[in-house]
Design an enzyme around this catalytic site. Structure first.
Site, PDB file in Angstrom:
ATOM      1  CD  GLU A  33      -3.036   1.127  -2.604  1.00  0.00           C
ATOM      2  OE1 GLU A  33      -3.976   0.703  -1.707  1.00  0.00           O
ATOM      3  OE2 GLU A  33      -3.887   2.673  -2.531  1.00  0.00           O
ATOM      4  CG  HIS A  86      -2.275   0.794   1.140  1.00  0.00           C
ATOM      5  ND1 HIS A  86      -2.188   1.973   1.355  1.00  0.00           N
ATOM      6  CD2 HIS A  86      -3.895  -0.065   0.891  1.00  0.00           C
ATOM      7  CE1 HIS A  86      -3.138   2.080   1.117  1.00  0.00           C
ATOM      8  NE2 HIS A  86      -3.572   1.430   1.124  1.00  0.00           N
TER       9      HIS A  86
HETATM   10  O1  TA6 Z   1      -6.052   1.051  -1.467  1.00  0.00           O
HETATM   11  C1  TA6 Z   1      -6.953   2.134  -1.485  1.00  0.00           C
HETATM   12  C2  TA6 Z   1      -8.133   1.740  -0.435  1.00  0.00           C
HETATM   13  O2  TA6 Z   1      -9.039   0.188  -0.503  1.00  0.00           O
HETATM   14  C3  TA6 Z   1      -8.998   2.927   0.330  1.00  0.00           C
HETATM   15  O3  TA6 Z   1     -10.134   2.110  -0.743  1.00  0.00           O
HETATM   16  C4  TA6 Z   1      -9.400   2.922   1.691  1.00  0.00           C
HETATM   17  O4  TA6 Z   1     -10.020   2.471   2.627  1.00  0.00           O
HETATM   18  C5  TA6 Z   1      -8.109   2.913   1.819  1.00  0.00           C
HETATM   19  O5  TA6 Z   1      -7.501   1.700   1.212  1.00  0.00           O
HETATM   20  C6  TA6 Z   1      -7.183   3.217   3.047  1.00  0.00           C
HETATM   21  O6  TA6 Z   1      -7.406   1.816   3.904  1.00  0.00           O
HETATM   22  P1  TA6 Z   1      -7.008   2.294   5.401  1.00  0.00           P
HETATM   23  O7  TA6 Z   1      -8.020   1.217   6.401  1.00  0.00           O
HETATM   24  O8  TA6 Z   1      -5.593   2.292   5.652  1.00  0.00           O
HETATM   25  O9  TA6 Z   1      -8.073   3.529   5.766  1.00  0.00           O
END
Ligand code: TA6
Length: 291
Positions: free
Chosen positions: A258, A153
């Site tokens: 990501e 991520h």
């Molecule tokens: O990778 C994108 C995502 O899935 C978004 O939908 C948003 O939820 C982001 O990840 C961050 O997620 P988190 O659980 O770290 O707040």
């Protein structure tokens, strides 16, 4: 629990938390990752920024075996182990962290597994590898497959109103800003030569090229992947103001690019190991794509 600092003889560095195996800094030579100034860093919740490791599920869990897991799984909120070894090989230094079922993981996830997370630092690149081994002792037929999703991520430090991500044109993607359940929204086709994040963006590109450039005037990084068929582009824009650990205006300072396997599941038979890898490198003469 202190962090691990990797230093390269030519000046780059990386800092990794054992909590979540999260890389919280990569300097090459300047900082290349965004971490929110209000990120929680005491191991009580995943860090808002850097490179969190997502496993065994991406987003809200959908697989029956993941039903009790938090969004993005448990890897980014578990305490990983380190053998206190920093390997030096050629022009690279690296560390390996491991994660096995702890009692708190076993309480919510019944599968047997062994994870290895390898971080390798070069003069102007950083690579991360996730090794997922199915350690089931089952000899049944059909095999006791381990089914999972995995993703890095990456919070890339970048001016959100100028950054572009390429090449995603003509790819099919799910726009999560338009639906709460990605599987229920119909896929779109990306028409833009360079994808921007000037507005709230949460796009899941399926079967993507595996090699990306994240560029802006005067800067950029390239991301080359192995075994990671999908890629997510995310920036919360103003919705970030609702995140308790997102600094004010933080969404203006990054783009999340990501790479992962997040549409469908990877599956490995007992005794087999899957490896997903990315190499992020600094782009010095950043190209510019006009939309
Ligand atoms: O990778 C994108 C995502 O899935 C978004 O939908 C948003 O939820 C982001 O990840 C961050 O997620 P988190 O659980 O770290 O707040």
């Amino acid at each position: 629990m202190s962090n691990i600092v990797l230093r390269h003889p030519k000046g780059s560095s990386a800092e990794i938390m054992l909590y979540g195996a999260t890389i919280v800094s990569w300097k090459s030579p300047s900082e290349r990752l965004f971490v929110s100034a209000t990120a929680v860093r005491d191991g009580s919740k995943p860090v808002r920024g850097g490179i969190p490791v997502v496993f065994p599920c991406f987003g809200p869990p959908a697989h029956p075996e993941h039903a009790k897991l938090p969004q993005h799984g448990f890897a980014r909120s578990s305490d990983w182990s380190w053998d206190n070894i920093i390997k030096e090989e050629g022009d690279y230094v690296s560390i390996t962290l491991t994660l096995d079922p702890t009692p708190s993981i076993a309480a919510v996830y019944k599968r047997q597994f062994h994870l290895r997370f390898v971080v390798t630092l070069g003069e102007d690149d950083l690579s991360t590898e996730l090794h997922v081994k199915n350690t089931s002792a089952s000899t049944e037929y059909p095999p006791d497959f381990l089914e999972f999703q995995a993703l890095f991520h990456n919070y890339v430090l970048a001016p959100a109103n100028e950054v572009l991500v390429t090449p995603l044109q003509n790819l099919s993607y799910f726009d999560k800003t338009e639906s709460t359940e990605e599987g229920k929204s119909s896929p779109k086709i990306e028409k833009r030569a360079g994808v921007d994040v000037r507005k709230f963006t949460d796009s899941v590109y399926e079967n993507a090229p595996g090699s990306y450039e994240v560029t802006w005037p005067g800067g950029g990084v390239a991301i080359k992947t192995t075994n990671l068929k999908d890629v997510v582009v995310w920036n919360p824009a103003e919705t970030g103001s609702k995140m308790g650990d997102m600094e004010k205006g933080g969404w203006e300072k990054f783009v999340c690019v990501e790479p992962g396997h997040v549409r469908g599941y990877e599956r490995v038979a007992p005794g087999i190991t899957w490896v997903g890898k990315q190499v992020i490198s600094v782009v010095h003469n950043a190209r510019r794509h006009q939309n």
